[in-house]
Design an enzyme around this catalytic site. Sequence first.
Site, PDB file in Angstrom:
ATOM      1  N   SER A 145       0.840  -1.120  -0.046  1.00 37.85           N
ATOM      2  CA  SER A 145      -0.063  -0.005  -0.010  1.00 37.85           C
ATOM      3  C   SER A 145       0.962   1.310  -0.013  1.00 37.85           C
ATOM      4  CB  SER A 145      -0.896   0.141   1.410  1.00 37.85           C
ATOM      5  OG  SER A 145      -1.482   1.308   1.402  1.00 37.85           O
ATOM      6  N   TYR A 158      -1.298   0.217  10.459  1.00 35.50           N
ATOM      7  CA  TYR A 158      -1.247  -0.534   8.929  1.00 35.50           C
ATOM      8  C   TYR A 158      -0.178   0.153   8.213  1.00 35.50           C
ATOM      9  CZ  TYR A 158      -3.259  -1.133   4.363  1.00 35.50           C
ATOM     10  OH  TYR A 158      -3.630  -1.518   3.017  1.00 35.50           O
TER      11      TYR A 158
HETATM   12  N1  LIG Z   1      -8.651  -1.033  -1.494  1.00 34.14           N
HETATM   13  C1  LIG Z   1      -7.774  -0.185  -1.246  1.00 34.14           C
HETATM   14  O1  LIG Z   1      -7.930   1.092  -1.355  1.00 34.14           O
HETATM   15  C2  LIG Z   1      -6.380  -0.572  -0.991  1.00 34.14           C
HETATM   16  C3  LIG Z   1      -5.213   0.487  -1.043  1.00 34.14           C
HETATM   17  C4  LIG Z   1      -4.066   0.098  -0.961  1.00 34.14           C
HETATM   18  C5  LIG Z   1      -3.774  -1.228  -0.390  1.00 34.14           C
HETATM   19  N2  LIG Z   1      -4.562  -2.250  -0.491  1.00 34.14           N
HETATM   20  C6  LIG Z   1      -4.421  -3.526  -0.317  1.00 34.14           C
HETATM   21  O2  LIG Z   1      -4.991  -4.505  -1.188  1.00 34.14           O
HETATM   22  C7  LIG Z   1      -5.165  -5.931  -0.610  1.00 34.14           C
HETATM   23  C8  LIG Z   1      -6.460  -6.325  -0.885  1.00 34.14           C
HETATM   24  O3  LIG Z   1      -7.481  -5.393  -0.272  1.00 34.14           O
HETATM   25  P1  LIG Z   1      -8.809  -4.909  -0.913  1.00 34.14           P
HETATM   26  O4  LIG Z   1      -9.328  -3.604  -0.910  1.00 34.14           O
HETATM   27  O5  LIG Z   1      -9.098  -6.060  -2.444  1.00 34.14           O
HETATM   28  O6  LIG Z   1      -9.801  -5.881   0.276  1.00 34.14           O
HETATM   29  P2  LIG Z   1     -10.962  -6.608   0.547  1.00 34.14           P
HETATM   30  O7  LIG Z   1     -11.502  -6.308   1.708  1.00 34.14           O
HETATM   31  O8  LIG Z   1     -11.971  -5.991  -0.936  1.00 34.14           O
HETATM   32  O9  LIG Z   1     -10.550  -8.153   0.078  1.00 34.14           O
HETATM   33  C9  LIG Z   1      -9.761  -8.840   1.063  1.00 34.14           C
HETATM   34  C10 LIG Z   1      -9.620 -10.364   0.675  1.00 34.14           C
HETATM   35  O10 LIG Z   1      -8.851 -10.799   1.737  1.00 34.14           O
HETATM   36  C11 LIG Z   1      -9.352 -11.858   2.252  1.00 34.14           C
HETATM   37  N3  LIG Z   1      -8.702 -11.919   3.692  1.00 34.14           N
HETATM   38  C12 LIG Z   1      -8.643 -10.929   4.671  1.00 34.14           C
HETATM   39  N4  LIG Z   1      -8.149 -11.479   5.764  1.00 34.14           N
HETATM   40  C13 LIG Z   1      -7.797 -12.541   5.412  1.00 34.14           C
HETATM   41  C14 LIG Z   1      -6.901 -13.577   6.179  1.00 34.14           C
HETATM   42  N5  LIG Z   1      -6.659 -13.350   7.632  1.00 34.14           N
HETATM   43  N6  LIG Z   1      -6.685 -14.773   5.624  1.00 34.14           N
HETATM   44  C15 LIG Z   1      -7.031 -15.075   4.312  1.00 34.14           C
HETATM   45  N7  LIG Z   1      -7.623 -14.164   3.662  1.00 34.14           N
HETATM   46  C16 LIG Z   1      -8.091 -13.013   4.219  1.00 34.14           C
HETATM   47  C17 LIG Z   1     -10.817 -11.437   2.320  1.00 34.14           C
HETATM   48  O11 LIG Z   1     -11.671 -12.755   2.560  1.00 34.14           O
HETATM   49  C18 LIG Z   1     -10.878 -11.074   0.863  1.00 34.14           C
HETATM   50  O12 LIG Z   1     -10.751 -12.119  -0.035  1.00 34.14           O
HETATM   51  C19 LIG Z   1      -4.809  -5.810   0.907  1.00 34.14           C
HETATM   52  O13 LIG Z   1      -3.484  -6.136   0.836  1.00 34.14           O
HETATM   53  C20 LIG Z   1      -4.837  -4.191   1.015  1.00 34.14           C
HETATM   54  O14 LIG Z   1      -4.047  -3.852   2.316  1.00 34.14           O
HETATM   55  C21 LIG Z   1      -5.892  -1.953  -0.661  1.00 34.14           C
END
Ligand SMILES: NC(=O)c1ccc[n+]([C@@H]2O[C@H](COP(=O)([O-])OP(=O)(O)OC[C@H]3O[C@@H](n4cnc5c(N)ncnc54)[C@H](O)[C@@H]3O)[C@@H](O)[C@H]2O)c1
Length: 252
Positions: A145, A158
Amino acid sequence: MYSFQINDKVAIVTGASKGIGESIARFLADAGANIVLSSRKQADLDALAVEMREQGSEVSAIAAHVGDRAQLRELVEKTIDTYGGVDILVNNAAANPHYGPTLEFPESAFDKIMQVNVQSVLELTKLVQPSMKARGGGSIVNISSIAGLTPDPGLGMYSVSKAALNMLTKVLAKELGADGIRVNAVCPGLIKTKFSQALWEDEKTLARFTKHLPIARMGTVEEIARITLFLASPASGYCTGGIYTADGGTTI
Ligand SMILES: NC(=O)c1ccc[n+]([C@@H]2O[C@H](COP(=O)([O-])OP(=O)(O)OC[C@H]3O[C@@H](n4cnc5c(N)ncnc54)[C@H](O)[C@@H]3O)[C@@H](O)[C@H]2O)c1
């Protein structure tokens, strides 16, 4: 052939049931890989696997909590039993157990955030390394991130965990290069998923985040999946230890 094609490669994607992970799984499948979908709930994965198989993809669904080492071991063992090895690992699952001042971060949540966001990546890398090495190399992509580059307000620990993940990416890239294993990280900005819902569901809050950006909107899951496919594929053959932002220019 140096291309975006990853025909018959075996890819594990964590956090694949929705959001960025789901999109990554679909892009890697469309580029020819055999996909192992993983996240916590088997039922969610099974539904996605059925849909992706209907579209012609080779997909397995193996639930694993990334904070549980025994489940991670089982995930990699079952993958190797099914497909004979692992070529691509996308560490996408992450947690954010607290929003607010960092001094109020609950003591009990420290281990959880570091385990899910950092230690799981080390564990899974340990588990796939022998297979990747034996197959002549591999690609590991860590979804980090921009919070790991500059602190995100309210997301202090985080940010700390993602900064640690960025450094782990570089450390592993140095140590695994000799095995032919490349390790890179993608740092998304604000992407429309459930994870970030608090930041985009209200239009005024969203505008505060996006209106000053060079690309003045939030990103899509597909925009993160495309750069992940690049890093997973031979197209990025000379890239390792890189921390790639896909953030509409947020960090400029
Ligand atoms: N959405 C954003 O704005 C954003 C920005 C920067 C980074 N990210 C990163 O992108 C990645 C995905 O995020 P997203 O926005 O798609 O989230 P999301 O909540 O839409 O999806 C998260 C996924 O991870 C799974 N998950 C959560 N905890 C888990 C665990 N302990 N074990 C196994 N699976 C687990 C959930 O079931 C889901 O499939 C993360 O690493 C997040 O930090 C997201």
